[in-house]
Write a protein that holds these residues in place. Sequence first.
Motif, mmCIF file in Angstrom:
data_model
loop_
_atom_site.group_PDB
_atom_site.id
_atom_site.type_symbol
_atom_site.label_atom_id
_atom_site.label_comp_id
_atom_site.label_asym_id
_atom_site.label_seq_id
_atom_site.Cartn_x
_atom_site.Cartn_y
_atom_site.Cartn_z
ATOM 1 N N MET A 69 0.806 -1.211 0.000
ATOM 2 C CA MET A 69 0.000 0.000 0.000
ATOM 3 C C MET A 69 0.839 1.260 0.000
ATOM 4 S SD MET A 69 -2.707 0.998 2.727
ATOM 5 C CE MET A 69 -1.267 1.536 3.621
ATOM 6 N N HIS A 76 1.104 8.785 -5.487
ATOM 7 C CA HIS A 76 0.269 9.995 -5.345
ATOM 8 C C HIS A 76 1.090 11.159 -4.800
ATOM 9 C CE1 HIS A 76 -3.283 7.021 -4.599
ATOM 10 N NE2 HIS A 76 -2.866 7.008 -5.837
ATOM 11 N N ARG D 58 -7.566 12.042 -5.082
ATOM 12 C CA ARG D 58 -6.349 11.464 -4.492
ATOM 13 C C ARG D 58 -6.537 11.070 -3.036
ATOM 14 N NH1 ARG D 58 -2.916 15.444 -7.339
ATOM 15 N NH2 ARG D 58 -1.991 14.269 -9.066
ATOM 16 N N LEU D 59 -7.140 11.963 -2.264
ATOM 17 C CA LEU D 59 -7.331 11.652 -0.843
ATOM 18 C C LEU D 59 -8.332 10.513 -0.678
ATOM 19 C CD1 LEU D 59 -7.200 15.250 0.652
ATOM 20 C CD2 LEU D 59 -5.596 13.382 1.088
ATOM 21 N N LEU D 61 -8.682 8.011 -2.728
ATOM 22 C CA LEU D 61 -7.975 6.755 -3.044
ATOM 23 C C LEU D 61 -7.026 6.349 -1.917
ATOM 24 C CD1 LEU D 61 -7.221 7.227 -6.854
ATOM 25 C CD2 LEU D 61 -8.969 5.770 -5.809
ATOM 26 N N ASP D 62 -6.324 7.329 -1.351
ATOM 27 C CA ASP D 62 -5.421 6.997 -0.237
ATOM 28 C C ASP D 62 -6.208 6.486 0.970
ATOM 29 O OD1 ASP D 62 -3.057 7.517 -1.475
ATOM 30 O OD2 ASP D 62 -2.781 9.520 -0.648
ATOM 31 N N THR D 65 -7.554 2.965 0.420
ATOM 32 C CA THR D 65 -6.527 1.938 0.542
ATOM 33 C C THR D 65 -6.146 1.712 2.003
ATOM 34 O OG1 THR D 65 -5.652 2.901 -1.498
ATOM 35 C CG2 THR D 65 -4.345 1.184 -0.450
#
Lengths: 140, 140, 140, 140
Positions: A69, A76, D58-59, D61-62, D65
């Motif tokens: 991960m 990013h 982006r946030l 997706l982070d 995960t």
Amino acid sequence: MNHIDAILNAHPNHARMDSIPGFAAAIAACLDCSIVCHSCADACVAENAIQTLQRCIRLNLDCATICGMTATMLTHAFDPDARVLHAQLRACLAACVACAEECARHAQTYEHCRICAEACHACERACQQVMERLPAMAMA
Amino acid sequence: MNHIDAILNAHPNHARMDSIPGFAAAIAACLDCSIVCHSCADACVAENAIQTLQRCIRLNLDCATICGMTATMLTHAFDPDARVLHAQLRACLAACVACAEECARHAQTYEHCRICAEACHACERACQQVMERLPAMAMA
Amino acid sequence: MNHIDAILNAHPNHARMDSIPGFAAAIAACLDCSIVCHSCADACVAENAIQTLQRCIRLNLDCATICGMTATMLTHAFDPDARVLHAQLRACLAACVACAEECARHAQTYEHCRICAEACHACERACQQVMERLPAMAMA
Amino acid sequence: MNHIDAILNAHPNHARMDSIPGFAAAIAACLDCSIVCHSCADACVAENAIQTLQRCIRLNLDCATICGMTATMLTHAFDPDARVLHAQLRACLAACVACAEECARHAQTYEHCRICAEACHACERACQQVMERLPAMAMA
């Protein structure tokens, strides 16, 4: 066959990262450590003395998941939230240290544990280097 | 720095795999494709013409996820369930083909899409080779 | 506390999915099966008779990974590549069937294996239902 | 249909956890937040004003995960390495806070962002509660 450097260089925000070497290396080290930990877990499950390896299996699986991960999150990093990336790199370091410690205890008996400890240490160093350079990037 | 070959050779069931070359290469190709797809998605999100790249972003994310997972599953291949591994490799091939197709449409405009299509094709070939050798292993 | 239905309904392409019930249920079933398989693997590692559970641990881990990823891919289903989603659902079905089969063999000895087989069967049914409705969606 | 409580109760080390309520709830909250963030990212990609949502994607997706992985790691909590779990929960909190902040900025325009911020806050609270109870468990 490895396209990591090339794809990072092709990113539209790529200039922002020029002062931060070590990203491609950290991604590669995280991927390597992740797959090595998965394989070490699988090898431990196949050993006759599996009962001595329970803690090793768990730490292998945690480290494998975290490193995989972290590699993703580093892609990013062209516009990262510095707090999130920092916290994740810290978790990755903790997982690598704990897994390397446990694998080192079995390294003389199991070659896969010796190799895994080595991959964990390499990943630890690569993440450490990125962490040290992050504050500068976060302020840029 | 890459420990994949070494850790596979250290697996207690390693003899079972000697007749199946290509595992380490397929794992490396899956990891490479996974991270390249994650990075291509992030690059697409950063492009001014992001609206033309919606389908590309989705296929990038699907392909990234499938390839990362296929790499993990290949480390369990010393005693695999042949049906599960086959189905997973098939899904991985489908994802690589679809993502490469879409990225190829943008390859002249975006270097990251060109590189991503290349990594998808390489992963496709590596998975294909493992699939062709699996039946023999499943019968062993 | 579960926000799955709500977030799917808030998707800008949500009308496209109105004729395809079962998505939210399939996502929930995949998440449930994924976490139950992770937990069953961890429980197997903690059992005294761990040596009889090696195959179970591997299938648990594969099924956990595949189901978790299938849940993610179903959230991209508003504009999916039908081939990729089909192949992934097929891999998910194969993993659920194989894991349920193996867990069922230990279900009388280990309650966690009995529960895991049940979660696998539920996930299998939920994925099957989505697969049957996909062709219509792909043509829409 | 949710088997989380049942499978945790069936774990051979289950007694060790009796004094630590909140694990099953934290796992459920992490899974919920993970899938909601994946879906919010997909919804953002489908919006006409996608260019205002880059940071949100982006946030999302982070956070998706990290939360998914934290759920997995909590299933290893019957014999955890307290340092690793702590660091991971901290990363999860950071991701939830950052994603909720960004989603809240779009909550009046996009219902999916409003729901996502809500799921992030719920996950944040659930992880916080587990973190507060961890030291006691680590000492047990």
